[in-house]
Scaffold this motif. Structure first.
Motif, PDB file in Angstrom:
ATOM      1  N   UNK A 104     -43.826 -82.974  22.346  1.00  0.00           N
ATOM      2  CA  UNK A 104     -45.162 -83.546  22.495  1.00  0.00           C
ATOM      3  C   UNK A 104     -46.017 -82.587  23.316  1.00  0.00           C
ATOM      4  N   UNK A 105     -47.322 -82.589  23.070  1.00  0.00           N
ATOM      5  CA  UNK A 105     -48.230 -81.907  23.980  1.00  0.00           C
ATOM      6  C   UNK A 105     -48.409 -80.426  23.736  1.00  0.00           C
TER       7      UNK A 105
ATOM      8  N   UNK B 105     -46.943 -95.112  26.075  1.00  0.00           N
ATOM      9  CA  UNK B 105     -46.066 -93.931  26.092  1.00  0.00           C
ATOM     10  C   UNK B 105     -46.849 -92.624  26.068  1.00  0.00           C
ATOM     11  N   UNK B 106     -47.950 -92.589  25.311  1.00  0.00           N
ATOM     12  CA  UNK B 106     -48.724 -91.354  25.240  1.00  0.00           C
ATOM     13  C   UNK B 106     -49.411 -91.039  26.555  1.00  0.00           C
TER      14      UNK B 106
ATOM     15  N   UNK C 150     -48.306 -91.871  29.586  1.00  0.00           N
ATOM     16  CA  UNK C 150     -47.300 -91.416  30.549  1.00  0.00           C
ATOM     17  C   UNK C 150     -46.802 -90.012  30.186  1.00  0.00           C
ATOM     18  N   UNK C 151     -46.886 -89.682  28.903  1.00  0.00           N
ATOM     19  CA  UNK C 151     -46.424 -88.376  28.444  1.00  0.00           C
ATOM     20  C   UNK C 151     -47.216 -87.226  29.085  1.00  0.00           C
ATOM     21  N   UNK C 152     -48.504 -87.437  29.365  1.00  0.00           N
ATOM     22  CA  UNK C 152     -49.351 -86.323  29.839  1.00  0.00           C
ATOM     23  C   UNK C 152     -48.852 -85.718  31.160  1.00  0.00           C
ATOM     24  N   UNK C 153     -48.648 -86.534  32.239  1.00  0.00           N
ATOM     25  CA  UNK C 153     -48.129 -85.911  33.469  1.00  0.00           C
ATOM     26  C   UNK C 153     -46.716 -85.339  33.313  1.00  0.00           C
ATOM     27  N   UNK C 154     -45.905 -85.950  32.442  1.00  0.00           N
ATOM     28  CA  UNK C 154     -44.559 -85.408  32.220  1.00  0.00           C
ATOM     29  C   UNK C 154     -44.646 -84.031  31.575  1.00  0.00           C
ATOM     30  N   UNK C 155     -45.519 -83.916  30.560  1.00  0.00           N
ATOM     31  CA  UNK C 155     -45.682 -82.620  29.881  1.00  0.00           C
ATOM     32  C   UNK C 155     -46.222 -81.578  30.862  1.00  0.00           C
ATOM     33  N   UNK C 156     -47.149 -81.980  31.735  1.00  0.00           N
ATOM     34  CA  UNK C 156     -47.650 -81.051  32.753  1.00  0.00           C
ATOM     35  C   UNK C 156     -46.489 -80.537  33.604  1.00  0.00           C
ATOM     36  N   UNK C 157     -45.599 -81.451  34.003  1.00  0.00           N
ATOM     37  CA  UNK C 157     -44.427 -81.058  34.782  1.00  0.00           C
ATOM     38  C   UNK C 157     -43.517 -80.112  34.016  1.00  0.00           C
ATOM     39  N   UNK C 158     -43.336 -80.386  32.726  1.00  0.00           N
ATOM     40  CA  UNK C 158     -42.491 -79.535  31.870  1.00  0.00           C
ATOM     41  C   UNK C 158     -43.015 -78.109  31.830  1.00  0.00           C
ATOM     42  N   UNK C 159     -44.319 -77.984  31.637  1.00  0.00           N
ATOM     43  CA  UNK C 159     -44.919 -76.656  31.493  1.00  0.00           C
ATOM     44  C   UNK C 159     -44.798 -75.882  32.805  1.00  0.00           C
ATOM     45  N   UNK C 160     -45.110 -76.573  33.915  1.00  0.00           N
ATOM     46  CA  UNK C 160     -45.026 -75.904  35.211  1.00  0.00           C
ATOM     47  C   UNK C 160     -43.579 -75.484  35.495  1.00  0.00           C
TER      48      UNK C 160
END
Lengths: 175, 185
Positions: free
Chosen positions: A18-19, A110-111, A113-123
């Motif tokens: 996602x993202x 779900x979408x 909540x996905x945004x801050x998780x994806x930000x964490x993934x990228x960082x």
């Protein structure tokens, strides 16, 4: 069986990616560098540089590159096709249901909540690249700092920044 | 029609640098403004869908616009057109790169590029952080994600599944609450 491994790795990424491309970079890294050890963190960074400099989606470029480096042309095709397959399946199977319920909280929450998780993934993907191989000198820290400032605040084109950093690396090699 | 879609996406895929999001304006120009195969609203609908679903954004975009314009075959050919240029270009570059990889000059160049790549990944991560409008109740999410991946070695796949499950639970609770409220009234 390398083809099956490539299929499994990139199918998962197509299904859970996602993202956009940068979050996929994090997912691909986990398998390619950590789980299967197909390349080192530094080699993965080289590959990403090439993926960003060439036309086309970054995730497809990365998948093709990994597939080719592991199993030649057939590997490249398997990796790229596996990455696209979940999109086709989602479109064929669940798209109507999702579209009908697109304003339902079960789709929207779900979408969100996905945004801050994806930000964490990228960082996390960026943090994991900071090893001695990629960030071991004063010069490399300077390049990192300049890149962040130039790209974030002055919107300097990434391709331009990659070329400039390559030039700096080349010159530092001669000197 | 499917072949014309293939051709349009092949051109876009060959000449767009910077990934899927850079493609949006090119696709819009080709499908909406030049060929009038779909209108503005339909295009926006396709893009929204492509963005919210998992997978390669450019592939999703090609699939949905292609499908909208000429059914399954259209979607399939548009996707092929979007993916094929990357495949060809990268295979050629990878074959070449594997040969020059050990060259000391090439190593010097990439020693300069690696920290730049770290920065180029960090920046979209930070801007997404800004986009997620963190509050006191949610600011721990990106931090926990980072810690789980970097220190605990958790696979990002599990974190994404966790996000989906958490979203479903939040939705369930919210729906339960509104039901209770309407019953009270």
């Amino acid at each position: 069986m390398i083809y099956l491994q490539l299929f499994w790795v990139f199918f998962k990424i197509g299904l859970f990616g996602f993202g956009g491309g940068y979050s996929m970079i994090s997912l691909i890294r986990t398998d390619v560098v950590d789980a299967y050890g197909w390349m080192s963190a530094g080699e993965y960074a080289d590959l990403l540089a090439i993926s960003q400099m060439t036309p086309g989606p970054i995730s497809i470029n990365t998948a093709t590159f990994v597939g080719y480096s592991q199993a030649g042309l057939a590997g490249a095709i398997v990796a790229t096709a596996s990455l696209c397959l979940p999109s086709v399946m989602i479109m064929a199977l669940v798209i109507r249901v999702l579209f009908k319920h697109r304003t339902s909280p079960y789709v929207l929450e779900p979408m969100r909540i996905m945004v801050p998780v994806v930000a964490g993934l990228i960082i996390a993907a960026a943090v994991l690249m900071c090893d001695a191989d990629s960030l071991g000198s004063v010069l490399s820290f300077a390049i990192l700092a300049v890149t962040i400032v130039a790209n974030m605040f002055f919107k300097v084109n990434p391709i331009l920044l990659i070329i400039a950093s390559g030039l700096v690396g080349y010159i530092s090699g001669i000197v | 029609m499917a072949l014309r879609l293939f051709w349009e996406f092949l051109k876009i895929g060959s000449f767009t640098f910077g990934g899927g999001y850079a493609m949006i304006s090119m696709v819009k120009r080709a499908l909406v403004e030049r060929h009038h195969w779909m209108n503005d609203n339909e295009f926006v609908e396709c893009i929204t869908l492509a963005q919210s679903l998992p997978g390669v954004f450019a592939v999703n975009m090609a699939l949905y616009t292609g499908y909208k314009i000429s059914g399954r075959l259209g979607g399939a050919f548009a996707m092929l057109g979007a993916a094929l240029p990357s495949l060809v270009i990268i295979v050629v570059i990878a074959a070449f790169f594997n040969r020059v990889n050990e060259n000391p000059t090439v190593r010097d160049v990439f020693r300069g590029i690696r920290p730049c790549v770290i920065g180029l990944i960090l920046v979209p991560g930070l801007s997404m952080l800004r986009k997620s409008k963190l509050t006191l109740r949610t600011f721990w999410i990106p931090i926990a994600t980072c810690v789980a991946i970097c220190l605990l070695g958790v696979s990002p796949v599990y974190l994404i599944i966790a996000a989906i499950v958490a979203g479903l639970v939040v939705a369930r609770v919210a729906i339960g609450r509104t039901r209770k409220n309407t019953r009270k009234q």
